[in-house]
Design an enzyme around this catalytic site. Structure first.
Site, PDB file in Angstrom:
ATOM      1  N   CYS A   9      69.332  -5.146 100.957  1.00  0.00           N
ATOM      2  CA  CYS A   9      68.238  -4.192 100.700  1.00  0.00           C
ATOM      3  C   CYS A   9      68.748  -3.147  99.712  1.00  0.00           C
ATOM      4  CB  CYS A   9      67.728  -3.570 102.010  1.00  0.00           C
ATOM      5  SG  CYS A   9      68.948  -2.593 102.898  1.00  0.00           S
ATOM      6  N   ASN A  12      71.350  -0.459 102.235  1.00  0.00           N
ATOM      7  CA  ASN A  12      72.172  -1.128 103.277  1.00  0.00           C
ATOM      8  C   ASN A  12      72.391  -0.214 104.493  1.00  0.00           C
ATOM      9  OD1 ASN A  12      75.515  -2.563 103.612  1.00  0.00           O
ATOM     10  ND2 ASN A  12      73.611  -3.354 104.427  1.00  0.00           N
ATOM     11  N   CYS A  14      69.187   0.528 106.431  1.00  0.00           N
ATOM     12  CA  CYS A  14      67.996   0.316 107.279  1.00  0.00           C
ATOM     13  C   CYS A  14      67.696  -1.175 107.430  1.00  0.00           C
ATOM     14  CB  CYS A  14      66.774   1.044 106.723  1.00  0.00           C
ATOM     15  SG  CYS A  14      66.945   2.849 106.695  1.00  0.00           S
ATOM     16  N   ARG A  15      67.066  -1.768 106.416  1.00  0.00           N
ATOM     17  CA  ARG A  15      66.529  -3.122 106.583  1.00  0.00           C
ATOM     18  C   ARG A  15      67.589  -4.215 106.671  1.00  0.00           C
ATOM     19  NH1 ARG A  15      62.826  -2.643 101.460  1.00  0.00           N
ATOM     20  NH2 ARG A  15      64.665  -1.398 100.909  1.00  0.00           N
ATOM     21  N   SER A  16      68.568  -4.211 105.748  1.00  0.00           N
ATOM     22  CA  SER A  16      69.518  -5.338 105.786  1.00  0.00           C
ATOM     23  C   SER A  16      70.502  -5.270 106.962  1.00  0.00           C
ATOM     24  CB  SER A  16      70.232  -5.530 104.443  1.00  0.00           C
ATOM     25  OG  SER A  16      70.987  -4.412 104.064  1.00  0.00           O
ATOM     26  N   ASP A 128      60.080  -0.504 102.945  1.00  0.00           N
ATOM     27  CA  ASP A 128      61.201   0.423 103.109  1.00  0.00           C
ATOM     28  C   ASP A 128      60.796   1.524 104.091  1.00  0.00           C
ATOM     29  OD1 ASP A 128      63.162   2.319 102.835  1.00  0.00           O
ATOM     30  OD2 ASP A 128      63.157   2.287 100.639  1.00  0.00           O
TER      31      ASP A 128
HETATM   32  P1  4NP Z   1      67.186   0.413 103.058  1.00  0.00           P
HETATM   33  O1  4NP Z   1      66.439   1.835 103.078  1.00  0.00           O
HETATM   34  O2  4NP Z   1      67.143  -0.070 101.632  1.00  0.00           O
HETATM   35  O3  4NP Z   1      66.357  -0.433 103.957  1.00  0.00           O
HETATM   36  O4  4NP Z   1      68.599   0.655 103.561  1.00  0.00           O
HETATM   37  C1  4NP Z   1      66.792   2.893 102.249  1.00  0.00           C
HETATM   38  C2  4NP Z   1      67.867   3.691 102.557  1.00  0.00           C
HETATM   39  C3  4NP Z   1      68.190   4.771 101.745  1.00  0.00           C
HETATM   40  C4  4NP Z   1      67.428   5.044 100.633  1.00  0.00           C
HETATM   41  C5  4NP Z   1      66.354   4.228 100.312  1.00  0.00           C
HETATM   42  C6  4NP Z   1      66.040   3.159 101.117  1.00  0.00           C
HETATM   43  N1  4NP Z   1      67.757   6.170  99.812  1.00  0.00           N
HETATM   44  O5  4NP Z   1      66.990   6.430  98.863  1.00  0.00           O
HETATM   45  O6  4NP Z   1      68.766   6.836 100.051  1.00  0.00           O
END
Ligand code: 4NP
Length: 157
Positions: A9, A12, A14-16, A128
């Protein structure tokens, strides 16, 4: 030889990592752990070294899934190391593809949207949850639970 799966994702956190945790729980439940090696990574580097977001960890734990991985950024060598690179959304898909330098190497077919394995959802991308509320974190786990059942079924077929 174990089949190597990498979930990807943006951050790294939340989703992955959630996908990694769901996959690990399911292969444990189905006694398939010897068949697979699993990891996750992000296309961005803001959170490198961090545990998953506390909201994601809590939501996963409420379903009996402990998320222990630390964020790392995907590298070009991951494209050759892993057999399947499963991304959460189309931005991740483009970012992973942009890492390919050797266009003679057929890695393109390894890169897929995880929700292409969904059994019950028609969504293409895992939304997201980072800037939203609790509902987004539950939704991530609902979508991944369904798609990862489909993924494992397709891999052991
Ligand atoms: P992820 O979510 O891609 O599912 O881990 C996010 C985590 C952090 C951010 C964006 C999405 N960020 O902008 O810091």
């Amino acid at each position: 030889m174990a089949t190597k799966i990498l979930f990807v994702c943006l951050g790294n956190i939340c989703r992955s990592p959630a996908a990694e945790g769901v996959f690990k729980q399911k292969i444990k439940e189905r006694d398939l752990e010897k068949l697979f090696a699993v990891d996750s990574a992000g296309t961005g580097s803001w959170h490198v070294g961090n545990l998953a977001d506390p909201r994601m960890r809590e939501t996963a734990l409420s379903r009996g899934i402990e998320l222990t991985s630390r964020s790392r950024k995907i590298e070009e060598c991951d494209l050759y190391e892993f057999d399947y690179i499963l991304v959460m959304d189309n931005d991740n898909f483009d970012a992973v593809k942009s890492l390919i330098k050797d266009h003679r190497n057929p890695v393109n077919s390894k890169i897929k949207l995880i929700l292409s394995y969904s059994k019950n959802s028609k969504l293409e991308e895992v939304p997201d949850p980072y800037y939203g509320g609790q509902h987004g974190f539950d939704k991530v786990l609902d979508l991944l639970d369904d798609a990862i059942d489909g993924l494992i079924d397709s891999l052991i077929d």
